[in-house]
Design an enzyme around this catalytic site. Structure first.
Site, PDB file in Angstrom:
ATOM      1  N   ILE A  71       0.891  -1.161   0.000  1.00 42.24           N
ATOM      2  CA  ILE A  71       0.000   0.000   0.000  1.00 42.24           C
ATOM      3  C   ILE A  71       0.928   1.209   0.000  1.00 42.24           C
ATOM      4  O   ILE A  71       1.872   1.270   0.792  1.00 42.24           O
ATOM      5  CB  ILE A  71      -0.915   0.052   1.243  1.00 42.24           C
ATOM      6  CG1 ILE A  71      -1.895  -1.129   1.246  1.00 42.24           C
ATOM      7  CG2 ILE A  71      -1.688   1.378   1.286  1.00 42.24           C
ATOM      8  CD1 ILE A  71      -2.789  -1.190   2.484  1.00 42.24           C
ATOM      9  N   ALA A  72       0.672   2.137  -0.891  1.00 47.61           N
ATOM     10  CA  ALA A  72       1.510   3.343  -0.939  1.00 47.61           C
ATOM     11  C   ALA A  72       0.669   4.536  -1.373  1.00 47.61           C
ATOM     12  O   ALA A  72      -0.256   4.399  -2.180  1.00 47.61           O
ATOM     13  CB  ALA A  72       2.680   3.148  -1.899  1.00 47.61           C
ATOM     14  N   GLU A 105       3.368  -7.959   5.959  1.00 46.03           N
ATOM     15  CA  GLU A 105       4.611  -7.631   6.647  1.00 46.03           C
ATOM     16  C   GLU A 105       4.816  -6.129   6.532  1.00 46.03           C
ATOM     17  O   GLU A 105       4.525  -5.545   5.492  1.00 46.03           O
ATOM     18  CB  GLU A 105       5.822  -8.339   6.013  1.00 46.03           C
ATOM     19  CG  GLU A 105       5.827  -9.839   6.154  1.00 46.03           C
ATOM     20  CD  GLU A 105       5.089 -10.562   5.025  1.00 46.03           C
ATOM     21  OE1 GLU A 105       4.845 -11.770   5.187  1.00 46.03           O
ATOM     22  OE2 GLU A 105       4.735  -9.927   4.019  1.00 46.03           O
ATOM     23  N   ASN A 110       8.343   1.249  10.758  1.00 48.08           N
ATOM     24  CA  ASN A 110       7.230   1.988  10.159  1.00 48.08           C
ATOM     25  C   ASN A 110       6.029   1.998  11.116  1.00 48.08           C
ATOM     26  O   ASN A 110       5.027   1.315  10.914  1.00 48.08           O
ATOM     27  CB  ASN A 110       6.857   1.390   8.806  1.00 48.08           C
ATOM     28  CG  ASN A 110       5.944   2.294   8.010  1.00 48.08           C
ATOM     29  OD1 ASN A 110       5.338   3.228   8.549  1.00 48.08           O
ATOM     30  ND2 ASN A 110       5.832   2.018   6.724  1.00 48.08           N
ATOM     31  N   TYR A 117      -2.731  -0.199  10.437  1.00 46.68           N
ATOM     32  CA  TYR A 117      -3.233  -1.577  10.425  1.00 46.68           C
ATOM     33  C   TYR A 117      -3.921  -1.928  11.746  1.00 46.68           C
ATOM     34  O   TYR A 117      -4.971  -2.573  11.747  1.00 46.68           O
ATOM     35  CB  TYR A 117      -2.107  -2.552  10.107  1.00 46.68           C
ATOM     36  CG  TYR A 117      -1.501  -2.325   8.734  1.00 46.68           C
ATOM     37  CD1 TYR A 117      -2.311  -2.275   7.603  1.00 46.68           C
ATOM     38  CD2 TYR A 117      -0.143  -2.138   8.568  1.00 46.68           C
ATOM     39  CE1 TYR A 117      -1.770  -2.040   6.343  1.00 46.68           C
ATOM     40  CE2 TYR A 117       0.411  -1.920   7.316  1.00 46.68           C
ATOM     41  CZ  TYR A 117      -0.416  -1.867   6.210  1.00 46.68           C
ATOM     42  OH  TYR A 117       0.123  -1.636   4.967  1.00 46.68           O
TER      43      TYR A 117
END
Length: 147
Positions: A71-72, A105, A110, A117
């Site tokens: 995801i970015a 992962e 981060n 999450y």
């Protein structure tokens, strides 16, 4: 801001590649994304504002598990809830496909991503030591389960 989440296709790849280069120490190649778009297990979405791709997310769904690959969000749009919107859409896709668990992962450093999450019910269940090739950083393994 009117954010649209749509399936990723070839027309999105130039923007997705830019976001990948700006987001990851080892970005994915165009060939990698093209292979994912042909992969029957893979599901990728993009977030668009005014026809500009500003973020993306991908996962593999195998039987009843979803594995988030990435995801970015473009740096110009971070901190505005775009990651939330992408992740929520991926969870909705999993619900539609009767997925019972999702995993991923994430770099141990981060914290922002880990907090995102956690907000959606993912919990830390392990660590992959020296997982990342660029600096041998550990990865936190997180799971969200519906059962």
């Amino acid at each position: 801001m009117d954010i649209k989440i749509i399936p990723m296709d070839e027309s999105c790849l130039d923007d997705v590649l830019d976001i990948s280069r700006l987001s990851f120490a080892i970005p994915w190649t165009k060939n990698s994304f093209q292979n994912e778009l042909r992969n029957n297990f893979a599901t990728y979405v993009v977030a668009k504002v005014d026809e500009r791709v500003i973020g993306y997310g991908g996962m593999w769904i195998i039987i009843d598990e979803g594995h988030i690959t990435n995801i970015a969000v473009h740096p110009d749009y971070r901190g505005q809830g775009i990651g939330n919107t992408i992740l929520n859409s991926m969870i909705n896709i999993c619900n539609e496909k009767c997925v019972k668990a999702m995993t991923l992962e994430v770099r141990i450093s981060n914290i922002a991503a880990q907090n995102l999450y956690k907000k959606y019910g993912f919990i830390k269940e392990g660590v992959r030591h020296k997982y990342y090739e660029d600096n041998k950083e550990d990865a936190v393994i997180m799971w969200k389960r519906w059962v």
